[in-house]
Design an enzyme around this catalytic site. Structure first.
Site, PDB file in Angstrom:
ATOM      1  N   ASP A 125       0.819  -1.210   0.000  1.00 28.45           N
ATOM      2  CA  ASP A 125       0.000   0.000   0.000  1.00 28.45           C
ATOM      3  C   ASP A 125       0.861   1.272   0.000  1.00 28.45           C
ATOM      4  O   ASP A 125       2.099   1.200  -0.025  1.00 28.45           O
ATOM      5  CB  ASP A 125      -0.909  -0.060   1.237  1.00 28.45           C
ATOM      6  CG  ASP A 125      -2.311   0.443   0.975  1.00 28.45           C
ATOM      7  OD1 ASP A 125      -2.490   1.246   0.062  1.00 28.45           O
ATOM      8  OD2 ASP A 125      -3.219   0.031   1.726  1.00 28.45           O
ATOM      9  N   ASP A 163     -10.027   3.572  -3.541  1.00 27.44           N
ATOM     10  CA  ASP A 163     -10.708   2.365  -3.050  1.00 27.44           C
ATOM     11  C   ASP A 163     -12.132   2.238  -3.589  1.00 27.44           C
ATOM     12  O   ASP A 163     -12.874   3.216  -3.685  1.00 27.44           O
ATOM     13  CB  ASP A 163     -10.794   2.399  -1.518  1.00 27.44           C
ATOM     14  CG  ASP A 163      -9.426   2.250  -0.880  1.00 27.44           C
ATOM     15  OD1 ASP A 163      -8.418   2.305  -1.602  1.00 27.44           O
ATOM     16  OD2 ASP A 163      -9.380   2.097   0.349  1.00 27.44           O
TER      17      ASP A 163
HETATM   18  C1  GLA Z   1      -5.893   1.503   1.403  1.00 26.54           C
HETATM   19  C2  GLA Z   1      -6.025   0.511   0.267  1.00 26.54           C
HETATM   20  C3  GLA Z   1      -7.145  -0.480   0.575  1.00 26.54           C
HETATM   21  C4  GLA Z   1      -6.871  -1.185   1.882  1.00 26.54           C
HETATM   22  C5  GLA Z   1      -6.674  -0.169   3.000  1.00 26.54           C
HETATM   23  C6  GLA Z   1      -6.203  -0.812   4.280  1.00 26.54           C
HETATM   24  O1  GLA Z   1      -7.005   2.339   1.507  1.00 26.54           O
HETATM   25  O2  GLA Z   1      -6.256   1.171  -0.938  1.00 26.54           O
HETATM   26  O3  GLA Z   1      -7.292  -1.417  -0.482  1.00 26.54           O
HETATM   27  O4  GLA Z   1      -5.728  -1.984   1.751  1.00 26.54           O
HETATM   28  O5  GLA Z   1      -5.722   0.824   2.637  1.00 26.54           O
HETATM   29  O6  GLA Z   1      -6.008   0.114   5.319  1.00 26.54           O
END
Ligand code: GLA
Length: 377
Positions: A128, A185
């Site tokens: 990430d 996301d």
């Molecule tokens: C980010 C990523 C997500 C997830 C969260 C976890 O937002 O894009 O897919 O992994 O972190 O905290």
């Protein structure tokens, strides 16, 4: 080293449904369902833990420590269980100094963490981008983790997740990633799905064996339940079907995000649809090519390894559209005399070879996908 990700990776990830509520027991139960309910045989093989699996601080040797309340037997135990079922084990870390949920992550610990993951039997790392220091260089840090994974002594698929920052489609393949998130996301509602679809049309051009553009985990079957869902505005079955079909058509990784212990039969059948998965996993891994956009519906073709092509029409509008599929726009001019034979991949319906065009009705938030081939006159 094995060659990884020759076709888009397929699996399950904990984030969409479980968020921080993850545990060894839940993961083992999901693993059992993947095997017993046919997902493994359909091609899904990575079982991936996302954020929140660890303690808030490293130990005195600087190692990451699994949270004993969630993973009482440690990560190797979980990995061994997943491997015993013929599946692969995925873990999560982050290129910044803390993960998105505030846990320790791998900035300046890349080689140490990669070695630790390898010692646990990890096969996949989602990586990430939260809390990334302003002074650091994004490309360089993803490159560093790619090197660390390759030097770890295990085949570990590198799933980079930097949300599209610095146009990852231009460099993630060359720094060594096997897939890369290029969106924010996903949430379990139709506007979120459409937002991702709309900003991804042009991001697939670098797709080829070894490295794939990732549109985020599927929300198919969540039905408003879980970490990225809200029961008041979740997708309908038709909208889930559109999402799954579009991810398949584009050749995106297929990482399921619903609680597989609870999804209904119709969703299991959808996520195991052989024709859609066959498209997704096509050996040539060519990106889709858009031939038409008309106020919210999109017509794509995608060349396939067997010499046929797929014709995909995706209607994002709120009303039924008559989709103009004009063969000349697909490189098959009227004057060629060539006809096109179409088979609807969802129904199996065969449409006798036609010249010039095809105008199917596509309901709101729905799609049509055909396998198509040229028939010489
Ligand atoms: C980010 C990523 C997500 C997830 C969260 C976890 O937002 O894009 O897919 O992994 O972190 O905290």
């Amino acid at each position: 080293m094995a060659i990884l990700a020759q076709t888009p990776p397929m699996g399950f990830n904990t984030w969409n449904t479980f968020g921080e509520n993850i545990s060894e027991q839940m993961l083992m139960e999901i693993t059992d369902v993947i095997v017993e309910q046919g997902y493994r045989d359909a091609g899904y093989k990575y079982v991936v833990i996302d954020d929140c699996w660890l303690l808030r601080e490293r130990d005195e040797d600087g190692n990451l420590v699994p949270d004993p309340a969630k993973f009482p037997h440690g990560m190797k135990y979980v990995a061994d269980y997943i491997h015993s079922k013929g599946l692969k084990f995925g873990m999560y870390s982050c290129a910044g100094v803390r993960t998105c949920a505030g846990y320790p992550s791998s900035f300046d610990h890349e080689f140490q963490d990669a070695r630790l993951f390898a010692s646990w039997g990890v096969d996949f790392l989602k990586y990430d981008f939260c809390n990334f220091p302003k002074y650091a260089n994004c490309k360089h840090r993803y490159l560093t983790m790619a090197q660390a994974l390759r030097a770890s002594g295990r085949d570990i698929l590198f799933s980079a997740c930097n949300w599209g920052v610095e146009e990852p489609w231009n460099w993630m393949r060359s720094i060594g990633a096997h897939m890369y998130r290029s969106t924010w996301d996903i949430f379990d509602n139709f506007p979120s799905t459409v937002g991702i679809m709309n900003n991804q049309f042009n991001n697939f051009n670098a797709n080829a064996a070894g490295c794939f553009n990732d549109m985020d985990m599927l929300t198919v079957g969540m039905n408003g339940q879980g970490n990225v869902a809200n029961s008041e505005n979740c997708n309908t079955y038709t909208e889930y079907e559109l999402q799954f079909a579009y991810w398949c058509f584009c050749g995106a990784p297929l990482m399921m995000g619903a609680d597989l212990r609870k999804v209904g039969d119709e969703y299991r059948t959808l996520m195991q649809n052989k024709e859609l998965i066959r498209l997704n996993q096509d050996a040539e891994c060519r990106p889709p090519y858009r031939v038409r956009e008309d106020n919210g519906y999109h017509v794509f073709i995608r060349h396939l390894a067997d010499g046929e092509f797929a014709l995909g029409i995706f209607n994002l509008c709120d009303n039924t559209r008559t989709a103009e599929c004009i063969f000349a726009e697909m490189g098959i001019p009227v004057g060629s005399g060539v006809k096109v034979a179409l088979t609807d991949v969802m129904t199996g319906e065969e449409i006798a070879p036609k010249r010039d065009d095809h105008y199917p009705q596509v309901p709101a938030h729905s799609f049509k996908i055909y396998r198509a081939k040229c028939v010489m006159a």
